[in-house]
Scaffold this motif. Structure first.
Motif, PDB file in Angstrom:
ATOM      1  N   ILE A 189       0.827  -1.207   0.000  1.00 12.37           N
ATOM      2  CA  ILE A 189       0.000   0.000   0.000  1.00 12.37           C
ATOM      3  C   ILE A 189       0.858   1.252   0.000  1.00 12.37           C
ATOM      4  CG2 ILE A 189      -1.953  -1.066   1.222  1.00 12.37           C
ATOM      5  CD1 ILE A 189      -0.881   0.426   3.756  1.00 12.37           C
ATOM      6  N   ASP A 190       0.229   2.379  -0.314  1.00 10.48           N
ATOM      7  CA  ASP A 190       0.848   3.698  -0.162  1.00 10.48           C
ATOM      8  C   ASP A 190       0.411   4.228   1.199  1.00 10.48           C
ATOM      9  OD1 ASP A 190       1.667   6.301  -0.158  1.00 10.48           O
ATOM     10  OD2 ASP A 190       0.737   6.849  -2.068  1.00 10.48           O
ATOM     11  N   ALA A 191       1.294   4.122   2.183  1.00 10.53           N
ATOM     12  CA  ALA A 191       0.928   4.426   3.564  1.00 10.53           C
ATOM     13  C   ALA A 191       0.771   5.912   3.833  1.00 10.53           C
ATOM     14  CB  ALA A 191       1.977   3.834   4.520  1.00 10.53           C
ATOM     15  N   SER A 192       1.054   6.763   2.861  1.00 10.28           N
ATOM     16  CA  SER A 192       0.880   8.195   3.092  1.00 10.28           C
ATOM     17  C   SER A 192      -0.578   8.619   2.990  1.00 10.28           C
ATOM     18  CB  SER A 192       1.731   9.005   2.107  1.00 10.28           C
ATOM     19  OG  SER A 192       1.333   8.735   0.780  1.00 10.28           O
ATOM     20  N   HIS A 193      -1.441   7.738   2.442  1.00 10.89           N
ATOM     21  CA  HIS A 193      -2.868   8.046   2.308  1.00 10.89           C
ATOM     22  C   HIS A 193      -3.645   7.166   3.286  1.00 10.89           C
ATOM     23  CE1 HIS A 193      -2.049  10.583  -1.119  1.00 10.89           C
ATOM     24  NE2 HIS A 193      -1.369   9.597  -1.685  1.00 10.89           N
ATOM     25  N   ALA A 216       1.024   7.692   8.189  1.00 14.26           N
ATOM     26  CA  ALA A 216       0.672   8.825   7.330  1.00 14.26           C
ATOM     27  C   ALA A 216       1.173  10.136   7.925  1.00 14.26           C
ATOM     28  CB  ALA A 216      -0.837   8.871   7.121  1.00 14.26           C
ATOM     29  N   ALA A 217       1.043  10.284   9.242  1.00 13.57           N
ATOM     30  CA  ALA A 217       1.515  11.495   9.907  1.00 13.57           C
ATOM     31  C   ALA A 217       3.028  11.633   9.772  1.00 13.57           C
ATOM     32  CB  ALA A 217       1.104  11.471  11.375  1.00 13.57           C
ATOM     33  N   HIS A 218       3.743  10.532   9.940  1.00  9.05           N
ATOM     34  CA  HIS A 218       5.207  10.575   9.812  1.00  9.05           C
ATOM     35  C   HIS A 218       5.624  10.907   8.382  1.00  9.05           C
ATOM     36  CE1 HIS A 218       9.409   9.508  10.432  1.00  9.05           C
ATOM     37  NE2 HIS A 218       9.336   8.756   9.338  1.00  9.05           N
ATOM     38  N   LEU A 219       4.998  10.257   7.419  1.00  4.48           N
ATOM     39  CA  LEU A 219       5.390  10.451   6.028  1.00  4.48           C
ATOM     40  C   LEU A 219       5.053  11.851   5.524  1.00  4.48           C
ATOM     41  CD1 LEU A 219       4.280   6.947   4.725  1.00  4.48           C
ATOM     42  CD2 LEU A 219       6.636   7.788   4.858  1.00  4.48           C
ATOM     43  N   GLN A 220       3.999  12.457   6.081  1.00  8.40           N
ATOM     44  CA  GLN A 220       3.613  13.808   5.654  1.00  8.40           C
ATOM     45  C   GLN A 220       4.122  14.891   6.590  1.00  8.40           C
ATOM     46  OE1 GLN A 220      -0.413  14.454   4.235  1.00  8.40           O
ATOM     47  NE2 GLN A 220      -0.785  12.247   4.096  1.00  8.40           N
ATOM     48  N   CYS A 221       4.865  14.486   7.642  1.00  4.31           N
ATOM     49  CA  CYS A 221       5.402  15.448   8.619  1.00  4.31           C
ATOM     50  C   CYS A 221       4.290  16.301   9.234  1.00  4.31           C
ATOM     51  CB  CYS A 221       6.466  16.352   7.994  1.00  4.31           C
ATOM     52  SG  CYS A 221       7.889  15.445   7.368  1.00  4.31           S
ATOM     53  N   LYS A 222       3.205  15.634   9.637  1.00  2.00           N
ATOM     54  CA  LYS A 222       2.063  16.303  10.254  1.00  2.00           C
ATOM     55  C   LYS A 222       1.662  15.562  11.525  1.00  2.00           C
ATOM     56  CE  LYS A 222       0.000  18.088   5.961  1.00  2.00           C
ATOM     57  NZ  LYS A 222      -1.201  18.073   5.087  1.00  2.00           N
ATOM     58  N   THR A 223       0.790  16.181  12.299  1.00  2.00           N
ATOM     59  CA  THR A 223       0.194  15.475  13.430  1.00  2.00           C
ATOM     60  C   THR A 223      -0.896  14.539  12.912  1.00  2.00           C
ATOM     61  OG1 THR A 223      -1.524  17.134  13.778  1.00  2.00           O
ATOM     62  CG2 THR A 223       0.570  17.475  14.940  1.00  2.00           C
ATOM     63  N   MET A 224      -1.237  13.547  13.727  1.00  2.00           N
ATOM     64  CA  MET A 224      -2.331  12.654  13.347  1.00  2.00           C
ATOM     65  C   MET A 224      -3.642  13.412  13.220  1.00  2.00           C
ATOM     66  SD  MET A 224      -1.501   9.155  15.497  1.00  2.00           S
ATOM     67  CE  MET A 224      -1.048   9.959  17.055  1.00  2.00           C
ATOM     68  N   ALA A 225      -3.842  14.429  14.052  1.00  2.00           N
ATOM     69  CA  ALA A 225      -5.056  15.248  13.963  1.00  2.00           C
ATOM     70  C   ALA A 225      -5.140  15.946  12.613  1.00  2.00           C
ATOM     71  CB  ALA A 225      -5.089  16.276  15.092  1.00  2.00           C
ATOM     72  N   SER A 278      -6.714   8.114  19.914  1.00  2.00           N
ATOM     73  CA  SER A 278      -8.098   8.545  20.129  1.00  2.00           C
ATOM     74  C   SER A 278      -8.194  10.034  20.385  1.00  2.00           C
ATOM     75  CB  SER A 278      -8.704   7.768  21.303  1.00  2.00           C
ATOM     76  OG  SER A 278      -8.798   6.388  21.016  1.00  2.00           O
ATOM     77  N   VAL A 279      -7.203  10.594  21.074  1.00  2.00           N
ATOM     78  CA  VAL A 279      -7.186  12.042  21.326  1.00  2.00           C
ATOM     79  C   VAL A 279      -7.132  12.799  20.007  1.00  2.00           C
ATOM     80  CG1 VAL A 279      -5.827  13.938  22.283  1.00  2.00           C
ATOM     81  CG2 VAL A 279      -6.168  11.858  23.626  1.00  2.00           C
ATOM     82  N   HIS A 280      -6.250  12.398  19.102  1.00  2.00           N
ATOM     83  CA  HIS A 280      -6.108  13.108  17.833  1.00  2.00           C
ATOM     84  C   HIS A 280      -7.402  13.072  17.027  1.00  2.00           C
ATOM     85  CE1 HIS A 280      -1.691  13.998  17.559  1.00  2.00           C
ATOM     86  NE2 HIS A 280      -1.715  13.178  18.607  1.00  2.00           N
ATOM     87  N   VAL A 281      -8.065  11.924  17.016  1.00  2.00           N
ATOM     88  CA  VAL A 281      -9.327  11.814  16.279  1.00  2.00           C
ATOM     89  C   VAL A 281     -10.410  12.648  16.947  1.00  2.00           C
ATOM     90  CG1 VAL A 281     -11.100  10.223  15.469  1.00  2.00           C
ATOM     91  CG2 VAL A 281      -8.707   9.544  15.392  1.00  2.00           C
ATOM     92  N   SER A 282     -10.466  12.611  18.281  1.00  2.00           N
ATOM     93  CA  SER A 282     -11.462  13.398  19.019  1.00  2.00           C
ATOM     94  C   SER A 282     -11.285  14.888  18.770  1.00  2.00           C
ATOM     95  CB  SER A 282     -11.353  13.108  20.520  1.00  2.00           C
ATOM     96  OG  SER A 282     -11.540  11.752  20.798  1.00  2.00           O
ATOM     97  N   VAL A 283     -10.041  15.349  18.834  1.00  2.00           N
ATOM     98  CA  VAL A 283      -9.750  16.767  18.641  1.00  2.00           C
ATOM     99  C   VAL A 283     -10.039  17.181  17.197  1.00  2.00           C
ATOM    100  CG1 VAL A 283      -7.873  18.455  18.561  1.00  2.00           C
ATOM    101  CG2 VAL A 283      -8.102  16.943  20.538  1.00  2.00           C
ATOM    102  N   ALA A 284      -9.601  16.366  16.248  1.00  2.00           N
ATOM    103  CA  ALA A 284      -9.792  16.714  14.832  1.00  2.00           C
ATOM    104  C   ALA A 284     -11.261  16.827  14.466  1.00  2.00           C
ATOM    105  CB  ALA A 284      -9.105  15.669  13.947  1.00  2.00           C
ATOM    106  N   THR A 285     -12.072  15.914  14.980  1.00  2.00           N
ATOM    107  CA  THR A 285     -13.502  15.909  14.645  1.00  2.00           C
ATOM    108  C   THR A 285     -14.327  16.752  15.598  1.00  2.00           C
ATOM    109  OG1 THR A 285     -13.803  13.894  15.957  1.00  2.00           O
ATOM    110  CG2 THR A 285     -13.387  13.621  13.586  1.00  2.00           C
ATOM    111  N   GLN A 286     -13.676  17.288  16.656  1.00  2.00           N
ATOM    112  CA  GLN A 286     -14.341  18.102  17.673  1.00  2.00           C
ATOM    113  C   GLN A 286     -15.518  17.352  18.303  1.00  2.00           C
ATOM    114  OE1 GLN A 286     -13.389  22.017  18.499  1.00  2.00           O
ATOM    115  NE2 GLN A 286     -11.922  20.327  18.534  1.00  2.00           N
ATOM    116  N   ALA A 287     -15.214  16.159  18.829  1.00  2.00           N
ATOM    117  CA  ALA A 287     -16.200  15.381  19.576  1.00  2.00           C
ATOM    118  C   ALA A 287     -16.685  16.167  20.785  1.00  2.00           C
ATOM    119  CB  ALA A 287     -15.590  14.052  20.011  1.00  2.00           C
TER     120      ALA A 287
END
Length: 417
Positions: A104-108, A141-150, A368-377
């Motif tokens: 797979i292409d792990a950046s997506h 994906a976060a590592h390959l794109q140099c971003k946070t998981m959020a 779970s924190v990154h997903v919660s913050v990104a989606t504003q649970a």
């Protein structure tokens, strides 16, 4: 080739797997163990140490990103996957999942999940596998794109970068009084869970539970700092229905009585009853919600049992069969589906609570924190474990780190602009 090898490492969950049916049926607690024979398939005793399995993706630059697989505390109950078996899950992962990951292409992130989590012999992969592998894929994906998981979640779901912290909910376990004090002193947003999972803890006609609710409110006023006003949230494991009966109106009457006993506090009641199936749960919870809303009650119903997968969550949200849905992350499966579940709840104007289990790990909690913050649970669980301090620090500190990184990123973008 972005993923060049797969590592597996057996591990521990942060609490125990418990046979809910045996406990509901009256198993006696002796210290930390339960006396009696287990009744749920897979359990060799009523309480078992939680196990987990870590999967590491070795990337092209030799960085290893990890995710953790496990099941929830009450495995095999309420329509959930059976008890976690490290050997079984390890074999399946090595045989089926690992070859897919190498291709797979792990950046997506979302595309990777779609390709890796295809069915096996016309059956869905165990949800624990989806959960752990998706954590590792999000980190990759976060590592390959140099971003946070959020940021990865925001980009892939078309969301604005978050600006508001998500309220944190702590759970007490059986050490109720001590842990309530800890929560109040640390000013957590939502408390205390209470673990009201037996007749002894609920009491005749709920009297023991009602007294505990009043004590929590009084204790909050007594030792809480000025202006501290948490939401009171209690998980009843179906005990209103067990003790009072499975008619929606008497259940709503009892909940109103509880809410009236703590004026000035917002009250969440999780799992007031278990009606035996997803469809019965939806129909009866929707009626309870309607009764409470028509009475103008401040109490909110939270669904957990019988609402496990993304499809279950959609059904409950569309039927308005809860004020707040617990998105129990290991039961939902792929962490991408947790993000979808939050957005689905929001689209239906139902509260989204990113929960999970005390049996999880530090790694799964951080994702779970990154997903919660990104989606504003609307809120997220402090996990793993039942000790308050550890879970609150893991989840709270990760949220603060996320916002520190996002603030720096925003400041740099503004300077460039």
């Amino acid at each position: 080739m972005q993923i060049k090898d797969i590592l597996l490492a057996p591990g521990n969950g942060a609490f125990f797997y418990d046979d809910q049916e045996a406990i509901r049926s009256g198993a006696t607690q002796d210290g930390f163990i339960y006396i009696g024979a287990p009744t749920t398939p897979g359990f060799t005793s009523i309480r078992l140490p939680a196990s987990s399995l870590s999967i590491g993706l070795v990337l092209a630059d030799d960085t290893v990103v990890w995710g953790d697989m496990m099941n929830v505390q009450y495995s095999g109950a309420g329509g959930r996957d059976p008890l976690f078996s490290t050997n079984q899950i390890s074999g399946l992962t090595s045989r089926v999942v690992a070859p897919r990951l190498l291709d797979i292409d792990a950046s997506h992130f979302r595309d990777s999940c779609k390709k890796v989590f295809g069915p096996v012999e016309h059956q869905r992969l165990p949800l624990s596998v989806e959960y752990g592998v998706s954590q590792a894929l999000l980190r990759a994906a976060a590592h390959l794109q140099c971003k946070t998981m959020a940021e990865i979640i925001c980009a892939e779901f078309g969301l604005q970068l978050p600006t508001c912290r998500v309220p944190i909910y702590c759970q007490s376990g059986d050490a109720r009084e001590v842990n309530v004090d800890k929560m109040i002193l640390k000013a957590v947003d939502v408390l205390p869970h209470g673990l009201i999972n037996s007749r002894q803890k609920f009491g005749v006609e709920g009297q023991t539970f009602l007294e505990f609710v009043k004590w929590v409110a009084a204790r909050t006023r007594e030792i809480g700092r000025p202006g501290y006003h948490p939401v009171l949230h209690f998980d009843l494991y179906g005990w209103i229905g067990q003790e009072i009966g499975l008619e929606p109106r008497p259940i709503a009457d009892f909940i109103c009585r509880v809410a009236e006993s703590v004026p000035g506090f917002s009250l969440n009641i999780e799992s007031p009853a278990d009606f035996g199936s997803t469809q019965a749960q939806i129909e009866n919870y929707a009626e309870i919600v309607s009764i409470l809303d028509n009475r103008g009650s401040s109490a909110r119903i939270v669904v957990d049992e019988r609402c496990n997968t993304l499809e279950d969550i959609r059904l409950f949200a569309e039927a308005k069969a809860a004020h707040l849905v617990q998105i129990k992350t290991p039961d939902v499966g792929s962490i991408a589906d947790t993000a979808r579940a939050v957005l689905l709840c929001k689209a239906n104007r139902v509260g989204a609570y990113v929960g999970g289990s005390c049996t999880e790990t530090d790694l799964s909690a951080q994702v779970s924190v990154h997903v919660s913050v990104a989606t504003q649970a609307d809120m997220m669980l402090a996990k793993p474990g039942m000790g308050v301090d550890e879970a609150f620090s893991i989840v709270g500190n990760e949220q603060n780190r996320v916002f520190a990184m996002l603030s720096r990123r925003q400041a740099r973008n503004e300077n460039v602009g």
